[in-house]
Design a protein around this motif. Structure first.
Motif, PDB file in Angstrom:
ATOM      1  N   UNK A  65       0.813  -1.214   0.000  1.00 27.74           N
ATOM      2  CA  UNK A  65       0.000   0.000   0.000  1.00 27.74           C
ATOM      3  C   UNK A  65       0.850   1.269   0.000  1.00 27.74           C
ATOM      4  N   UNK A  66       2.124   1.136   0.375  1.00 28.02           N
ATOM      5  CA  UNK A  66       2.972   2.321   0.488  1.00 28.02           C
ATOM      6  C   UNK A  66       2.858   3.009   1.830  1.00 28.02           C
ATOM      7  N   UNK A  67       2.416   2.272   2.854  1.00 25.31           N
ATOM      8  CA  UNK A  67       2.275   2.814   4.209  1.00 25.31           C
ATOM      9  C   UNK A  67       3.591   2.641   4.962  1.00 25.31           C
ATOM     10  N   UNK A  68       4.034   3.679   5.646  1.00 26.27           N
ATOM     11  CA  UNK A  68       5.256   3.632   6.444  1.00 26.27           C
ATOM     12  C   UNK A  68       5.015   2.810   7.710  1.00 26.27           C
ATOM     13  N   UNK A  69       5.846   1.798   7.921  1.00 25.05           N
ATOM     14  CA  UNK A  69       5.718   0.961   9.120  1.00 25.05           C
ATOM     15  C   UNK A  69       6.455   1.624  10.282  1.00 25.05           C
ATOM     16  N   UNK A  70       5.733   1.744  11.394  1.00 27.39           N
ATOM     17  CA  UNK A  70       6.261   2.335  12.624  1.00 27.39           C
ATOM     18  C   UNK A  70       6.632   1.203  13.566  1.00 27.39           C
ATOM     19  N   UNK A  71       7.926   1.110  13.928  1.00 19.74           N
ATOM     20  CA  UNK A  71       8.396   0.001  14.760  1.00 19.74           C
ATOM     21  C   UNK A  71       8.489   0.350  16.240  1.00 19.74           C
ATOM     22  N   UNK A  72       8.073   1.543  16.632  1.00 25.52           N
ATOM     23  CA  UNK A  72       8.053   1.864  18.058  1.00 25.52           C
ATOM     24  C   UNK A  72       7.109   0.904  18.781  1.00 25.52           C
ATOM     25  N   UNK A  73       7.542   0.453  19.934  1.00 25.58           N
ATOM     26  CA  UNK A  73       6.775  -0.392  20.846  1.00 25.58           C
ATOM     27  C   UNK A  73       6.720  -1.870  20.450  1.00 25.58           C
ATOM     28  N   UNK A  74       7.333  -2.250  19.334  1.00 25.78           N
ATOM     29  CA  UNK A  74       7.476  -3.664  19.020  1.00 25.78           C
ATOM     30  C   UNK A  74       8.516  -4.306  19.941  1.00 25.78           C
ATOM     31  N   UNK A  75       8.342  -5.589  20.240  1.00 27.56           N
ATOM     32  CA  UNK A  75       9.404  -6.318  20.931  1.00 27.56           C
ATOM     33  C   UNK A  75      10.637  -6.346  20.034  1.00 27.56           C
ATOM     34  N   UNK A  76      11.787  -6.631  20.625  1.00 23.21           N
ATOM     35  CA  UNK A  76      13.014  -6.656  19.836  1.00 23.21           C
ATOM     36  C   UNK A  76      12.928  -7.685  18.717  1.00 23.21           C
ATOM     37  N   UNK A  77      12.390  -8.875  19.020  1.00 18.39           N
ATOM     38  CA  UNK A  77      12.252  -9.896  17.980  1.00 18.39           C
ATOM     39  C   UNK A  77      11.331  -9.424  16.865  1.00 18.39           C
TER      40      UNK A  77
END
Length: 405
Positions: free
Chosen positions: A206-218
């Motif tokens: 879709x062209x959406x920017x993925x935000x990785x804040x708050x994801x576990x390290x894995x």
């Protein structure tokens, strides 16, 4: 006597020069702040049901039009965000109602201020609105708990204008593990679930920017392995300075750099400030008063199981007990990340209206203070422009460019 007069005259000249230099520095910072595009990559939306501790003391929002204008903020991401909670049908439905209400309020804010504010669906819109003298609003999304297990809802939110998507808040959901599992096991999926892996591909398409804040390290590292385009951590800080699972480790910072992504530092006091001895004692006393162990990995640990009213009272007491971070401590995290992975990979995401704020940067109105501190520390205008908006727009543009043809 003549030597005394000369000494006094020289001292006067030196003092005048120092004042002039300080004034010049302030003028330079102010001019830079006016010239560069100021973008905040993550802020929340207040609802009538939002606990009062998230409002300013006068009852206003940290990101309302008045504060944005006073701070010279040109663009911000407002998040359709929900917090942790039950994942059964009733819990998902309640989360979805909250998400829909926040989306409606974002759209009402834009529609209600057509001469001052505009909706941005990409980096080009942000830059166009900036040229027109309007504040650009991008719509973000946080916590897939509000969509349960329904992958198709990503497409629906995309049609509603969402261009930045974060899988998690506190607590795991059906898409991914959180860096803050609370009372849950540390890992539920071992990172991303199969549904989460599908979602990474769909967001890329879709062209959406993925935000990785708050994801576990894995989950974060798996996202970086799967994504075709750079990512953003829209509101995170450095774990090397403050050891909190919400902050990013050096290995995670390095991986985001290798991906071409960006880390947007947040002025959330607990993530940039180490409690002083008195603050720790007050925090321990609050925890004990609420039947929790005095010491824990985080001040909030164990409160997730409280009924909502009791948890809100606990969090109110905790906020009053803790010492507060400063603008300097916040910029220390920008400094650390800029030195670790380069100034082209760091930016600013306030997380205002969700408990964030430090002394000197407590609302969008204080944004010029950040620029002044960056100038004081020797950052050039090119670097400040990148940190305040250019780096985030780069990854936003890259995500859009990577959409499926």
């Amino acid at each position: 006597m003549i030597d005394r007069i000369k000494y006094l005259a020289l001292t006067g000249l030196l003092l005048a020069s120092a004042v002039q230099a300080q004034s010049s520095g302030q003028t330079d910072a102010s001019a830079i702040h006016q010239r560069v595009l100021i973008l905040d990559s993550h802020a929340d939306v207040l609802l009538p049901s939002t606990p009062k501790r998230y409002y300013l003391p006068d009852g206003s929002s940290r990101v309302d039009l008045a504060h944005l204008t006073r701070g010279g903020v040109d663009a911000l991401v407002l998040a359709v965000a929900v917090g942790p909670g039950p994942r059964d049908a009733a819990g998902v439905a309640a989360a979805r109602r909250e998400a829909d209400e926040k989306l409606a309020r974002i759209k009402a804010f834009i529609a209600g201020n057509p001469q001052r504010v505009g909706l941005a669906l990409g980096a080009e819109d942000v830059e166009r609105l900036h040229r027109e003298g309007k504040i650009a609003v991008l719509i973000g999304f946080q916590n897939a708990r509000s969509i349960g297990k329904d992958l198709s809802q990503i497409d629906l939110f995309y049609r509603e204008g969402v261009r930045i998507f974060a899988f998690n808040h506190a607590g795991h959901n059906d898409f991914a593990d959180s860096s803050r599992p609370g009372a849950e096991p540390v890992s539920e999926h071992g990172g991303l679930s199969p549904l989460g892996r599908e979602a990474v591909k769909r967001l890329n398409d879709l062209g959406v920017l993925i935000d990785v804040s708050q994801l576990s390290s894995d989950a974060l590292l798996q996202t970086l392995q799967l994504t075709r385009v750079p990512v953003a951590a829209t509101h995170s800080s450095a774990r090397a300075l403050i050891d909190n699972s919400r902050n990013l480790s050096d290995a995670e910072l390095d991986a985001i750099k290798a991906n071409g992504g960006v880390v947007q530092v947040t002025p959330f006091s607990v993530y940039v400030h180490k409690q002083d001895r008195a603050g720790l004692a007050r925090t321990a006393a609050v925890r004990t008063r609420y039947g929790l162990s005095a010491e824990a990995d985080t001040p909030y640990a164990g409160s997730e199981a409280f009924p909502e009213e009791r948890r809100n009272a606990f969090l109110d007491a905790l906020a009053a007990a803790q010492s507060r971070g400063t603008l300097g401590e916040f910029v220390d995290h920008i400094d650390y990340i800029a030195k670790r992975i380069g100034w082209r990979h760091v930016g600013i995401g306030s997380d205002f209206d969700h408990g964030s704020g430090v002394s000197g940067f407590d609302s969008e109105a204080d944004a010029p203070n950040v620029t002044a501190e960056l100038v004081r520390r020797g950052y050039s205008e090119e670097q400040i422009a990148a940190i305040w908006g250019g780096n985030f727009l780069r990854v936003l543009r890259a995500a859009a460019a990577g959409r499926a043809k």
